[in-house]
Design an enzyme around this catalytic site. Sequence first.
Site, PDB file in Angstrom:
ATOM      1  N   TYR A 263      -4.800   5.550   4.946  1.00 26.93           N
ATOM      2  CA  TYR A 263      -4.223   4.649   3.937  1.00 26.93           C
ATOM      3  C   TYR A 263      -5.318   4.257   2.933  1.00 26.93           C
ATOM      4  O   TYR A 263      -5.118   4.293   1.715  1.00 26.93           O
ATOM      5  CB  TYR A 263      -3.653   3.406   4.626  1.00 26.93           C
ATOM      6  CG  TYR A 263      -3.069   2.369   3.688  1.00 26.93           C
ATOM      7  CD1 TYR A 263      -1.837   2.576   3.062  1.00 26.93           C
ATOM      8  CD2 TYR A 263      -3.744   1.164   3.422  1.00 26.93           C
ATOM      9  CE1 TYR A 263      -1.296   1.620   2.202  1.00 26.93           C
ATOM     10  CE2 TYR A 263      -3.202   0.205   2.567  1.00 26.93           C
ATOM     11  CZ  TYR A 263      -1.979   0.438   1.972  1.00 26.93           C
ATOM     12  OH  TYR A 263      -1.447  -0.511   1.115  1.00 26.93           O
TER      13      TYR A 263
ATOM     14  N   GLY B 285       8.716  -3.693  -5.724  1.00 28.21           N
ATOM     15  CA  GLY B 285       9.254  -2.934  -6.849  1.00 28.21           C
ATOM     16  C   GLY B 285      10.540  -3.556  -7.366  1.00 28.21           C
ATOM     17  O   GLY B 285      10.742  -3.713  -8.575  1.00 28.21           O
TER      18      GLY B 285
HETATM   19  N1  LIG Z   1       3.018  -5.753   1.101  1.00 27.69           N
HETATM   20  C1  LIG Z   1       1.715  -5.859   1.077  1.00 27.69           C
HETATM   21  O1  LIG Z   1       1.102  -6.717   1.727  1.00 27.69           O
HETATM   22  C2  LIG Z   1       0.907  -4.910   0.250  1.00 27.69           C
HETATM   23  C3  LIG Z   1      -0.500  -5.051   0.234  1.00 27.69           C
HETATM   24  C4  LIG Z   1      -1.246  -4.172  -0.544  1.00 27.69           C
HETATM   25  C5  LIG Z   1      -0.607  -3.203  -1.289  1.00 27.69           C
HETATM   26  N2  LIG Z   1       0.751  -3.094  -1.241  1.00 27.69           N
HETATM   27  C6  LIG Z   1       1.376  -2.020  -2.031  1.00 27.69           C
HETATM   28  O2  LIG Z   1       2.510  -2.507  -2.719  1.00 27.69           O
HETATM   29  C7  LIG Z   1       3.399  -1.417  -2.989  1.00 27.69           C
HETATM   30  C8  LIG Z   1       4.831  -1.837  -2.718  1.00 27.69           C
HETATM   31  O3  LIG Z   1       5.001  -2.001  -1.325  1.00 27.69           O
HETATM   32  P1  LIG Z   1       5.947  -3.119  -0.666  1.00 27.69           P
HETATM   33  O4  LIG Z   1       5.032  -4.074  -0.002  1.00 27.69           O
HETATM   34  O5  LIG Z   1       6.960  -3.609  -1.631  1.00 27.69           O
HETATM   35  O6  LIG Z   1       6.609  -2.265   0.504  1.00 27.69           O
HETATM   36  P2  LIG Z   1       8.093  -1.721   0.668  1.00 27.69           P
HETATM   37  O7  LIG Z   1       9.063  -2.836   0.616  1.00 27.69           O
HETATM   38  O8  LIG Z   1       8.029  -0.877   1.903  1.00 27.69           O
HETATM   39  O9  LIG Z   1       8.302  -0.797  -0.614  1.00 27.69           O
HETATM   40  C9  LIG Z   1       7.795   0.513  -0.712  1.00 27.69           C
HETATM   41  C10 LIG Z   1       8.830   1.386  -1.379  1.00 27.69           C
HETATM   42  O10 LIG Z   1       8.318   2.733  -1.522  1.00 27.69           O
HETATM   43  C11 LIG Z   1       9.353   3.626  -1.144  1.00 27.69           C
HETATM   44  N3  LIG Z   1       8.884   4.942  -0.707  1.00 27.69           N
HETATM   45  C12 LIG Z   1       8.370   5.290   0.504  1.00 27.69           C
HETATM   46  N4  LIG Z   1       8.146   6.631   0.553  1.00 27.69           N
HETATM   47  C13 LIG Z   1       8.543   7.123  -0.646  1.00 27.69           C
HETATM   48  C14 LIG Z   1       8.598   8.435  -1.185  1.00 27.69           C
HETATM   49  N5  LIG Z   1       8.233   9.501  -0.469  1.00 27.69           N
HETATM   50  N6  LIG Z   1       9.074   8.589  -2.433  1.00 27.69           N
HETATM   51  C15 LIG Z   1       9.490   7.529  -3.155  1.00 27.69           C
HETATM   52  N7  LIG Z   1       9.478   6.259  -2.698  1.00 27.69           N
HETATM   53  C16 LIG Z   1       9.018   6.057  -1.453  1.00 27.69           C
HETATM   54  C17 LIG Z   1      10.010   2.902   0.015  1.00 27.69           C
HETATM   55  O11 LIG Z   1      11.266   3.485   0.318  1.00 27.69           O
HETATM   56  P3  LIG Z   1      11.852   3.287   1.841  1.00 27.69           P
HETATM   57  O12 LIG Z   1      11.860   1.821   2.108  1.00 27.69           O
HETATM   58  O13 LIG Z   1      13.199   3.920   1.753  1.00 27.69           O
HETATM   59  O14 LIG Z   1      10.900   4.020   2.725  1.00 27.69           O
HETATM   60  C18 LIG Z   1      10.114   1.495  -0.542  1.00 27.69           C
HETATM   61  O15 LIG Z   1      11.249   1.343  -1.360  1.00 27.69           O
HETATM   62  C19 LIG Z   1       2.897  -0.251  -2.116  1.00 27.69           C
HETATM   63  O16 LIG Z   1       2.208   0.689  -2.917  1.00 27.69           O
HETATM   64  C20 LIG Z   1       1.913  -0.922  -1.158  1.00 27.69           C
HETATM   65  O17 LIG Z   1       0.884  -0.047  -0.706  1.00 27.69           O
HETATM   66  C21 LIG Z   1       1.525  -3.914  -0.493  1.00 27.69           C
END
Ligand SMILES: NC(=O)c1ccc[n+]([C@@H]2O[C@H](COP(=O)([O-])OP(=O)(O)OC[C@H]3O[C@@H](n4cnc5c(N)ncnc54)[C@H](OP(=O)(O)O)[C@@H]3O)[C@@H](O)[C@H]2O)c1
Length: 342
Positions: free
Chosen positions: A222, A46
Amino acid sequence: MVEFRTMIRVTLFGSRNKSSSFEPARDIPSLEGKVVLITGAAGDLGRQTAIELARHGRPARIYIADLPLDEGGRKNLVDRITREVNETPAVGSEKLKHVASTEIRFLDLDLASFESVRKCAAEFVAREERLDILVLNAGIIRVATGVTKEGFEIHFGINYLGHALLSRLLAPMMIRTSEQHPTADVRVVVVSSEGHSMAPPGGIQFEKLKTDCADMSYTLRYGQSKLALIGFTRELARSYPQLRAVVVHPGRILTGMAVSLRKESLLVRLTAPIAPLVCASVSDGVKNHLWAATSLDAESGRYYEPVGVAGKETAIARDEDLSRRLWEWTENEFKGFDILGN
Ligand SMILES: NC(=O)c1ccc[n+]([C@@H]2O[C@H](COP(=O)([O-])OP(=O)(O)OC[C@H]3O[C@@H](n4cnc5c(N)ncnc54)[C@H](OP(=O)(O)O)[C@@H]3O)[C@@H](O)[C@H]2O)c1
């Protein structure tokens, strides 16, 4: 054991992060005057989405919505993004010569609470007159069994339902934006996952959604939430033809999510040394978000895996009866909680 088999299947046979021809510096158009809202923008994908859009498109404002932070935390995050945007000047940015820099603003948002989602949408609507790009990016994976404030399974509640409510509350403003600015190309970018293939047989376990689903492994929970996002995008596109709603899998990327997976899973800890071999960088992963937010090739209602390749979703993700049922179920739940305000 089931969890192990599922993880191995997705890791070995899931789609690879191919290098993409999408280049943010070249391909992000000028976003002059536009307003963007990104959820989960304190997290890796993000935050990088905000940075790249600001650097190469310079919309007027980007709202970064995430779990509530104190004043210091908000300032640090806004300063960090602003600094990174300015550190690397946009390459070949003739298009931006006369465009002011993007202002970054933070919004409190807890997707596990309808009231918090409502307040976030209300604050946004009070401060802005338009919304051009809404990126539903926040997400969780493998957290302890639990439910949201309203009693929905926690993955489903945060990854899907909170986002569905946010877009439902902001849809009138997005539609107004498309009417008042016919060239605006108003979009909703939904971040799902190849992990939607881990959803339970039959797809969505409607009768269990208002429980903690403790009898389901986290892969099923998930997967169910990410499957719901794909069906939701199709129905969003159908219900709001004025908007372009696009759903993506960003690839496998070592982000905050990998950290929480490592904490919770022995399997993930054991495979950590080889993880970089099957994972892409944040700057590659984020191309999916950026492509969906700006490319004219992105078709409304469709699912794309890295980057811009359509048609890789599972058969159940294409099931239109299921997505219609989910849309109706969701609408009924919002009405039941009297959260839509009309
Ligand atoms: N990384 C991968 O390999 C991968 C693969 C497939 C899909 N995705 C998708 O990509 C998206 C971004 O994930 P990312 O990889 O960048 O992971 P990330 O760094 O953990 O980012 C996720 C963000 O969502 C926030 N969040 C968690 N619970 C929340 C809530 N209740 N309300 C509002 N915000 C909340 C987290 O806040 P906190 O950190 O404070 O908890 C964090 O800032 C997700 O939807 C994930 O499912 C990622």
